[in-house]
Design a protein around this motif. Sequence first.
Motif, short mmCIF file in Angstrom:
data_model
loop_
_atom_site.label_atom_id
_atom_site.label_comp_id
_atom_site.label_asym_id
_atom_site.label_seq_id
_atom_site.Cartn_x
_atom_site.Cartn_y
_atom_site.Cartn_z
N GLY A 10 83.28 -37.76 46.25
CA GLY A 10 84.18 -38.66 46.97
C GLY A 10 84.56 -38.11 48.33
O GLY A 10 84.63 -38.85 49.32
N ILE A 11 84.80 -36.80 48.40
CA ILE A 11 85.12 -36.17 49.67
C ILE A 11 83.95 -36.31 50.65
O ILE A 11 84.14 -36.62 51.83
N LEU A 12 82.75 -36.08 50.17
CA LEU A 12 81.57 -36.16 51.02
C LEU A 12 81.35 -37.57 51.55
O LEU A 12 81.06 -37.76 52.74
N ILE A 13 81.50 -38.58 50.70
CA ILE A 13 81.26 -39.97 51.13
C ILE A 13 82.24 -40.38 52.22
O ILE A 13 81.85 -40.86 53.28
N ILE A 16 81.13 -51.21 50.45
CA ILE A 16 80.00 -50.87 51.32
C ILE A 16 80.08 -51.65 52.63
O ILE A 16 79.79 -51.12 53.71
N GLY A 17 80.50 -52.92 52.55
CA GLY A 17 80.67 -53.72 53.76
C GLY A 17 81.72 -53.13 54.69
O GLY A 17 81.55 -53.12 55.92
N VAL A 56 89.43 -50.57 49.34
CA VAL A 56 89.16 -50.42 50.76
C VAL A 56 90.44 -50.09 51.51
O VAL A 56 90.44 -49.29 52.46
N GLY A 57 91.57 -50.68 51.09
CA GLY A 57 92.84 -50.35 51.70
C GLY A 57 93.18 -48.88 51.55
O GLY A 57 93.70 -48.25 52.47
N PHE A 58 92.87 -48.30 50.37
CA PHE A 58 93.08 -46.87 50.17
C PHE A 58 92.27 -46.07 51.19
O PHE A 58 92.77 -45.13 51.82
N PHE A 87 82.56 -49.91 54.93
CA PHE A 87 81.98 -48.73 55.57
C PHE A 87 81.05 -49.13 56.71
O PHE A 87 81.04 -48.50 57.78
N ALA A 88 80.28 -50.18 56.49
CA ALA A 88 79.35 -50.63 57.53
C ALA A 88 80.09 -51.11 58.77
O ALA A 88 79.68 -50.84 59.90
N VAL A 89 81.19 -51.84 58.56
CA VAL A 89 81.97 -52.34 59.70
C VAL A 89 82.57 -51.17 60.47
O VAL A 89 82.59 -51.18 61.71
N MET A 90 83.09 -50.15 59.78
CA MET A 90 83.67 -49.00 60.46
C MET A 90 82.64 -48.30 61.33
O MET A 90 82.91 -47.92 62.47
N VAL A 91 81.44 -48.13 60.79
CA VAL A 91 80.37 -47.50 61.58
C VAL A 91 80.01 -48.38 62.77
O VAL A 91 79.79 -47.89 63.88
N GLY A 92 79.96 -49.71 62.55
CA GLY A 92 79.65 -50.64 63.64
C GLY A 92 80.66 -50.57 64.76
O GLY A 92 80.29 -50.61 65.95
#
Length: 556
Positions: free
Chosen positions: A158-161, A10-11, A324-326, A13-18
Amino acid sequence: MNGLDWAVLIGYFAVMVGIGVWSHKRVDNVSDFFTAGGKMPWWLSGISHHMSGYSAVMFTGYAGIAYTYGVTSFVTWSFPIALGIAIGSRLFAPRINRLRSRLHVASPLEYLKNRYDLRTQQALAWSGMLLKIVDVGAKWAAIATLLSVFTGVSLNQGILITGAVTAVYCTIGGLWADALTELGQFVIQLLAGIAMFVAVVLELGDHGGFLGAWDQPELKGHGEPLVGPYGTVFLLAFLFIKLFEYNGGMLNQAQRYMATRDAREAARSARLSAVLWLVWPLVLFFPMWMSPLLVESQKADGSDSYALMTEQLLPHGLLGLVIVGFFSHTMAMCSSDANAIAAVFTRDVAPVLSARARAWGERSGLVAARVTTVVFLGLSMAVATQVDSPTFKDIITVVIKWVAGLMGPIAIPMMLGLLRPFRRSGPTAALTSWGLGLVAFWLVNYPVNWAVEGGVPLEYQVSIPLAVSLVLYVVIGFVKPEDTEERVAVIERVNTDGDGDGDGVEVAVPAAVKERWVSGAGWVGAPTGFSPPPPLPVPSLGGFAPGPPLRSSPRP
């Protein structure tokens, strides 16, 4: 996965959005969104180029090849890519950069209106977009497959997320967001890859150690470079395919070359990417080669072997980092593809379909780019739900057979059209090689494949379409040369040595072209009041105007 692994995921994903939100400040116009305004440092471009070539397919489809055949997964995949990019660093990277700096285009296909004609550009644009939807769909399916192994969520969930998170940051921040997230993803991949490598090496103590493990019965034949369907013909075909694909034939890598300041920096970024492709996959593949000693795959193709091994060997926290690497692999490739296809649609396709699109300004063009990005991601996610259907079969079939087989007919006119030796090949050569190359793909993969006992070998399924396109492109160019002065002027513009926008570069521009330009006639068929971007010296062919003019801040 436990709470610690979920926190890491989750962290991330948050960094990517940031990063996407932060990159939004650097995007003022279409040029910034698609080519970073030509301001991207060469080292960031090189890392981005490298990362945008990966996806979770490496940890599913290619993990299955490594599980079954061993080191051939490196010899016939990342090694040809590294060699192809190294060759392209001299052959293609500088010329593709000059498409932006001298012809002032934002899409890798935008120059084709002038190099060939409008029909050729549209044929390549539409077929390239459709192929990319299928390609990216396979990538979403791959990461969703891994996610289901670790978390138990369904394939569609998984595709949607992953698709939703990617859509947020790449739509907001454009190519800058793609490149910066890929830099972060590279660091994550580095840590996760080393962690997995060390974990596997420690486990090999019970199997003869680092070197002795190769003598174990489970790894019999794993040290052979070319085995099974991946033989010499496949290697040569794949090298040729990757020479075109990873130097711009699949569009997203071309944008990395266009994003650098000048041709010299584009070549440096390509060399960096080539070195990374040669060295880093060895670290990633080694655990996969050893996987038959450590796990027993539950799937016939071995595509779940790496995920099973990760669950077995890594403690929580590190497990989350590898997961996360995946994600980082797949999101890097899919976001860069989305940006490239948005560029093709808004710059090449939309102006032909709509008069309003030809009049887009800075704001409306940027909005169209972002909307197109979201639409492309949505379509590719829809295709991802069908990857395991009878039409597409498994993930690796989509990536190797469909993408590698269909890429050649699209890339041949685009890439070879940049080079002086192929200046005689015009629209007839380009369209014929493209069309019959696609027909060759259909014939060899379906009617002929069905008629031959045991089917057509994989190496011929992927190489014959490219060979047909290449031969036709060259032969028709000699039989029916179409090297008009206007087309030659485009070729000379991107082949003349030197950097920058080409001011002061002597290019043989036909007198008729100069006269139309000076008189204000501009492009043939341009709408009333249209102002072309300076200083493109040739008119568009085919009766349509190019995409909306680029506006970017002066280079420092």
